[in-house]
Motif scaffolding. Structure first.
Motif: not given
Length: 354
Positions: A147-153
């Motif tokens: 759910s974390d955008f930075e992890s997704v990136r």
């Protein structure tokens, strides 16, 4: 495919569509005015509306009175505002890579829809990243949820297939094909989230294998009661391995080398003996002569009731549904795989290269 990005692109798409609808509305208003108020023909009314909105500088199609000119001024203003809005939205979409991202998201969506027998990693923290690296090295298909955008990136930069969402929600799990998945790994930072994820996964796919991460011994027991097939506590497991490394260093080096693949000569693999498919079912280990024909060493056999037979003897009989755990070189394990027949439940993967 990311839920937040999809919402953003849906918003931009709706705004662009709203601008187009508004422009069509302005065209219709202008055409109807010149047709019914000014009394022009449909062709002249439409032509006058288009050249007015386009601001090409042509003269009036027919002479206009004060009322007609005031309306034309209002029409120009409405057209400029509407066209300006569309251009602004379109420019934003281009700058933010809307069209390129949209194509990529569609490709990821098609990839997810085609997944079957895949693995799901919940959480892309340090643990999740290491799991993803191992899966990639083994050549298995997997998808990540975070759910974390930075992890997704970061996952996107590493070339992984990832879905941004809450892994504890049924909707999220359904999006990543939980019904067709073979295994789910709950590596979220919270024990409660891992428990919810396991419960949801088992409800949606009772046959899925669920692996969970636990921070405490109490959480480990609750996850086991919640249906997790295996629960790993990094702290408990790490402590045991450190103690073993101190007491039996050569044994731990040998085992670690096989499990992690740092030993370039020996590997371990497991095989499911399917009835009617595997030719050794019903034979003893001595009759099958697996060691003689392949050179691979049979370390253990897991029965369907969960009983583990370590170091099976020549009299041990292979039963339907047994899981055979073997050790050997890459060539020996491939030969063993061919000898056991076309096992559909688990194919031998090519050992990772160092």
């Amino acid at each position: 495919m990311y839920s937040s990005l999809e919402q953003k692109y849906q918003r931009i798409q709706k705004e662009l569509m709203a601008g187009v609808v508004a422009l069509v509305g302005v065209l219709l208003i202008g055409t109807f005015w010149y047709r019914f108020v000014e009394g022009w023909s449909w062709e002249d009314a439409a032509y006058m509306t288009v050249i007015t909105l386009a601001t090409v500088g042509y003269g009036e199609t027919h002479p206009l009175g004060d009322r007609g000119r005031l309306f034309t001024i209002a029409l120009i203003l409405m057209g400029v505002i509407t066209i300006g809005y569309i251009v602004n939205r379109f420019t934003e979409a281009v700058i933010e890579g809307y069209f390129q991202e949209r194509i990529r998201l569609q490709q990821v969506r098609r990839t997810m829809e085609s997944l079957s027998g895949h693995y799901i990693i919940c959480g892309f923290s340090r643990t999740g990243r290491q799991i993803a690296m191992e899966f990639q090295a083994e050549g298995v298909s997997f998808v990540i949820i975070d759910s974390d955008f930075e992890s997704v990136r970061k996952a996107q930069e590493m070339g992984y297939t990832i879905y941004q969402g809450d892994a504890t929600l049924d909707e999220t799990l359904l999006r990543v094909g939980i019904e067709k998945a073979a295994c789910i790994v709950a590596a979220l930072p919270s024990d409660a989230e891992n428990l919810y994820t396991v419960l949801s996964a088992k409800y949606l796919n009772p046959g899925i294998r669920a692996i969970a991460r636990a921070s405490t011994e109490e959480a480990l027991q609750k996850l086991q009661r919640g249906g997790a097939d295996a629960v790993i506590s990094p702290y408990i497991t790490g402590g045991k391995r450190m103690a073993a490394a101190a007491l039996r260093p050569q044994v731990m080096d040998f085992v670690d080398g096989i499990i992690s693949g740092t030993d370039r000569q020996l590997y371990m693999e497991e095989y499911l003996l399917e009835p009617g498919v595997c030719p050794v079912v019903g034979q003893t280990l001595g009759q099958a002569k697996l060691r003689v024909q392949t050179g691979a060493l049979i370390l253990a056999i897991r029965r369907t009731d969960g009983n583990l037979i370590g170091g099976p003897t020549a009299d041990t009989v292979f039963m339907p549904g047994d899981v055979v755990i073997a050790m050997g070189t890459a060539e020996q394990l491939r030969a063993l795989n061919q000898l056991l027949g076309p096992i559909s439940s688990k194919k031998l993967r090519r050992p990772k290269k160092m």
